[in-house]
Motif scaffolding. Structure first.
Motif, PDB file in Angstrom:
ATOM      1  N   SER A   1     -46.252 -16.249  95.975  1.00 23.70           N
ATOM      2  CA  SER A   1     -45.877 -15.147  95.135  1.00 23.70           C
ATOM      3  C   SER A   1     -45.963 -13.954  96.390  1.00 23.70           C
ATOM      4  O   SER A   1     -46.881 -13.210  96.579  1.00 23.70           O
TER       5      SER A   1
ATOM      6  N   PRO B   1     -41.054  -8.335  90.199  1.00 24.47           N
ATOM      7  CA  PRO B   1     -41.820  -8.216  89.098  1.00 24.47           C
ATOM      8  C   PRO B   1     -41.811  -6.719  88.399  1.00 24.47           C
ATOM      9  O   PRO B   1     -41.681  -6.713  87.119  1.00 24.47           O
TER      10      PRO B   1
ATOM     11  N   GLN C   1     -40.902  -0.689  84.228  1.00 27.96           N
ATOM     12  CA  GLN C   1     -41.838  -1.556  83.401  1.00 27.96           C
ATOM     13  C   GLN C   1     -41.599  -1.525  81.828  1.00 27.96           C
ATOM     14  O   GLN C   1     -41.782  -2.562  81.213  1.00 27.96           O
TER      15      GLN C   1
ATOM     16  N   GLY D   1     -34.058 -13.829  88.356  1.00 24.84           N
ATOM     17  CA  GLY D   1     -34.491 -12.548  88.386  1.00 24.84           C
ATOM     18  C   GLY D   1     -33.871 -11.381  87.909  1.00 24.84           C
ATOM     19  O   GLY D   1     -34.435 -10.131  87.774  1.00 24.84           O
TER      20      GLY D   1
END
Length: 878
Positions: free
Chosen positions: A42, A98, A143, A751
């Motif tokens: 990661s 992310p 986010q 992604g």
């Protein structure tokens, strides 16, 4: 010959190493695979942005407007502090994969304004807000947003309202290959008096913490007041800083105490200068004025609209009587003038000023996105002797232990993609060849060398997965570089052509052996760079089981065959042996073209005779076949496999011609569904193409339809037909679908960072234009199509190519309203005089309005606009 060309010649002949120093610093080293020593792989989590100021990198360095030598031993960049931020601005900030609602995304504004191939002149602009940088707001808002929401950008926060920011211009001019003059010009664009701390920083890449026998370099204040840098292989360098407030020294060493709660070996660590300036910790910098990282501190207060300039010099000679005398400004003036002369030669006299600005910034972007890339996979897997042994589960790239990268390479984007991508690079070199064919050739050559190419013949894709499969465009890029060097510089480098060709023979064989599932000349390949274009992830196991026959994979191989054929014939002019090799690629092409068009026993193959279009074909485990009827770029790739054999070429190579005629006579079935080899076109030429005239017209009918593929700014990657007619496919009660999505991706496949379901992508459009020009060369003026479809206007294929070029260029050029489509709805970019002429060359563009999307400094393949501008205006475009 211009002064810049003389410098390049001196570098080529190894008389003077003008390219030793350049903009080779990355803009993001954190979050990369190279720096990931986690067990899970990661990378984003193991080395986040918050660690970057405090943790020494293993494989490279990053910074703002930075330079380094070609092995990145010694680095220079600019750090800033506005008195409000919680940390120094030492590197460009953005979201990790992310964190972003559409994947990784840079969140700053910086611009590559100018550069020359020798890097004798370079200019960069960074826009730094007066207020505290909204790090947390940007992360939290992105986010909060989902895939169907737009990205939340820095300009959306309002931080640039009322021009409350500093423009920081960084310029470099070389007095000699080892004497670099530096100007940092700061402008207060706001209406209030503001203070800015400017910290030009010099440091050594940390190479001493990883091995037992690595000598540590040194930086120290000399008795004369200059900074002396010493490295065992680089030698001495001197940094001259005019009128700095102070010189701050520390070490480029990890702050273990801050990050891991363990004791530091020295009080002087990588973030020592940050802690001194921002936190007032006077013990954080070395009062003895030694270390491996140093910053000159300038504290400047500017009235509204005021400008201040800082002067520095990095040289190998200490004994400069007047480092900042009259010659300093004269050198800048001369190098800028020489840059203008060089680009005037490339661009010609007829370009409108706005168009010239677009092309010049495209070239600047290509040169600024060169990066030193260091990655030794075996050492990375095994770990370093002075560090704990890595514990990895299913280690990434373990089958690439031969790979040893230690080069300056053209990057797709030095923040969002600070690692090379094999197929991107083949497009980068095409505009690069116009200005620096030596560098372009070196790029193509490197990727076929044994320390890059796998022993089995595969070319490495990108660091996240070297074994992934990119479209095989390396031969095309090699041939185009060869052609462009001949056109612009009158040189045909057959040694280069032959050296790369020999290695591409291995790569072609890898494709034939690994990606032809049934040995029937129909190829797979996986995602082939087109990310989410398919209804399924084409690089993963299919939810249905079975496998895909890929229209694009097979067409790329047809194109590859023709590229290798034309290179072999060029080499046959000097070595008759290559005639036999040319014959082999001619044969490969015929079988691939036949496979693309042949109607199988089930009447389900790549060409759908009902829709008059090419589709992928899904093979189930029970050997059932299904067309996946997504009208996408996959069905346009067959246009790329086109070539013309001149009659004089056939006559010049009797062995090849004999084999050519034998196939016509003895393999008539191979011609049934492909462009005829016997019918002669304009000038007695022979056409080699996957699509015959009827198929060509059928495909172009859809491609040139503005309700389908044709947008105001190029050809869409998925037809707009799917906006109202999504394609759905049921697998065990679960619906898989493809809609027309003109902007960012609405799903997380790959992604979500890229989107091939509607936007305009420059490299594919560029290949479409090239292919249409080749078809025109064969068919001439009599072959006409309706453009746009339904308009009643019939034009030839050269005119279609020109129309597509115009639409693509219009993305960047001001329209009648004074706006540039690339800037979308951003008012600063469209109206503010300090923004509107700054060009960003995005990764891809909105399928309806041309706004830039994705990585916003992806100057590599979008830099192809420089070629389009040259060709368009040299053909009399207006």
């Amino acid at each position: 010959m211009s002064a810049e060309e003389k410098r390049l010649q001196e570098d080529r002949n190894r008389q003077a190493y003008w390219r030793r120093w350049g903009p080779y610093l990355s803009e993001r080293q954190w979050g990369t695979v190279r720096e990931d020593y986690s067990a899970s792989g990661s990378a984003w989590d193991y080395f986040p942005h918050d660690h970057a100021r405090s943790r020494a990198y293993r494989w490279g360095e990053d910074g703002i407007a930075g330079i380094s030598d070609n092995h990145q031993r010694l680095c220079f960049a600019v750090a800033l502090w506005n008195g409000e931020d919680p940390i120094l601005k030492e590197r460009i900030f953005g979201l990790s994969g992310p964190e972003g609602n559409h994947g990784e995304d840079v969140k700053e504004y910086y611009f590559y304004l100018d550069n020359t191939p020798s890097h004798a002149y370079m200019k960069y602009l960074y826009k730094y807000p007066h207020k505290a940088f909204p790090y947390r707001e940007i992360v939290e808002e992105n986010q909060r947003r989902g895939y169907r929401d737009p990205e939340y950008e820095l300009v959306d926060t309002g931080i640039f309202d009322s021009d409350r920011y500093f423009d920081v211009f960084v310029e470099y001019a070389k007095a000699s290959p080892e004497d670099i003059l530096i100007k940092i010009c700061v402008v207060n664009r706001g209406n209030e008096r503001k203070t800015l701390h400017v910290l030009p920083t010099l440091w050594f890449r940390n190479t001493w913490s990883w091995g037992e026998n690595s000598e540590k370099p040194t930086l120290a204040l000399d008795a004369s007041g200059f900074v002396k840098a010493f490295h065992s292989s680089l030698g001495e360098r001197w940094l001259f800083c005019q009128d700095s407030k102070e010189l701050l020294f520390t070490e480029n060493e990890t702050n273990y105490e801050r990050l891991f709660g363990t004791a530091n070996q020295s009080p002087y660590v990588k973030d020592g200068i940050n802690n001194y300036i921002v936190n007032g910790d006077e013990k954080a910098v070395n009062k003895n004025k030694t270390g491996t990282k140093v910053a000159a501190h300038y504290e400047i207060t500017l009235d509204a609209g005021e400008t201040r300039t800082i002067y520095l010099r990095l040289a190998e000679n200490k004994d400069l009587t007047e480092p900042f005398g009259a010659d300093f400004e004269n050198t800048f003036h001369t190098r800028k003038q020489e840059a203008d002369e060089f680009y005037q030669r490339i661009s010609g006299q007829n370009l409108p000023e706005d168009v010239r600005n677009v092309q010049r910034q495209a070239f600047a972007g290509l040169l600024w996105t060169k990066q030193y890339y260091h990655y030794v996979v075996e050492d990375w897997l095994e770990g370093d002797s002075n560090q704990p042994t890595p514990q990895r589960y299913n280690a990434r790239n373990k089958e690439w232990i031969h790979l040893y990268n230690d080069d300056v390479i053209s990057m797709p984007d030095k923040w969002e993609f600070p690692w090379y991508a094999a197929w991107d690079l083949a497009f980068h070199v095409v505009p690069l060849a116009m200005i620096d064919p030596d560098f372009a050739k070196r790029q193509m050559d490197r990727f076929t060398r044994e320390w890059y190419m796998h022993p089995n013949g595969q070319i490495p894709a990108y660091e996240w997965h070297f074994s992934d499969v990119n479209p095989p465009v390396h031969a095309w890029g090699t041939w185009r570089v060869y052609q462009i060097e001949k056109e612009f510089y009158g040189r045909g480098d057959t040694d280069f052509l032959e050296r790369v060709f020999q290695k591409l023979l291995l790569n072609f064989t890898w494709w034939v052996n690994r990606k032809d599932n049934n040995g029937d000349n129909v190829f797979q390949g996986g995602f082939l760079g087109l990310d989410n274009i398919g209804i399924f992830d084409r690089s993963s196991e299919l939810p249905t089981g079975g496998y895909l026959e890929q229209s694009d994979g097979t067409s790329w191989m047809g194109m590859y065959s023709l590229n290798m054929l034309v290179i072999a014939l060029e080499l046959a002019k000097f070595n008759p042996t290559y005639e036999d090799i040319a014959s082999k690629f001619f044969e490969h092409f015929l079988y691939i073209a036949d496979a693309m068009n042949h109607i199988g026993e089930t009447n389900i193959h790549l060409w759908d005779d009902e829709d008059k279009f090419f589709y992928d074909v899904l093979h189930s485990p029970h050997n059932e076949r299904h067309h996946l009827k997504v009208r996408s770029m996959v069905g346009l790739v067959p246009l790329f496999a086109v070539g013309i054999l001149e009659d004089d070429v056939l006559k010049s190579f009797p062995s090849f011609n004999k084999r050519f005629e034998w196939f016509i006579k003895n393999r008539p079935k191979l011609q049934e569904n492909i462009a005829s080899l016997e019918v002669q076109g304009s000038g007695a030429r022979r056409l080699l193409a996957i699509v015959n005239p009827n198929k060509l017209k059928a495909i172009l009918q859809k491609m040139l339809d503005e309700t389908e593929f044709l947008s105001p700014h190029g050809v869409r990657s998925v037809s707009k037909f799917h906006a109202d007619n999504p394609y759905n496919f049921d697998v065990d009660g679960q619906q898989h679908s493809v809609n027309y999505e003109p902007a960012e991706s609405t799903n997380g496949m790959f992604g979500g960072n890229s989107n091939w379901r509607g936007p305009v992508w420059f490299p594919m459009n560029f290949l479409i234009i090239e292919s249409l020009q080749k078809f025109y060369d064969y068919f001439g003026d009599d072959f006409k199509v309706e453009c746009p479809t339904g308009s009643g206007q019939l034009i030839n294929l050269a005119e279609v190519a020109t129309e597509l070029s115009h639409r693509l260029m219009s993305i960047f050029i001001r329209n009648q309203a004074g706006n540039r489509p690339v800037h979308g709805g951003h008012k600063e970019f469209q109206g503010n005089p300090h923004w509107r002429d700054l060009i960003l060359f995005y990764e891809y563009f909105h399928g309806d309005n041309g706004a830039g999307l994705g990585a916003n400094h992806q100057t590599g393949w979008t830099g192809l606009v420089a070629n389009l501008i040259h060709d368009y205006w040299h053909q009399g475009g207006v």
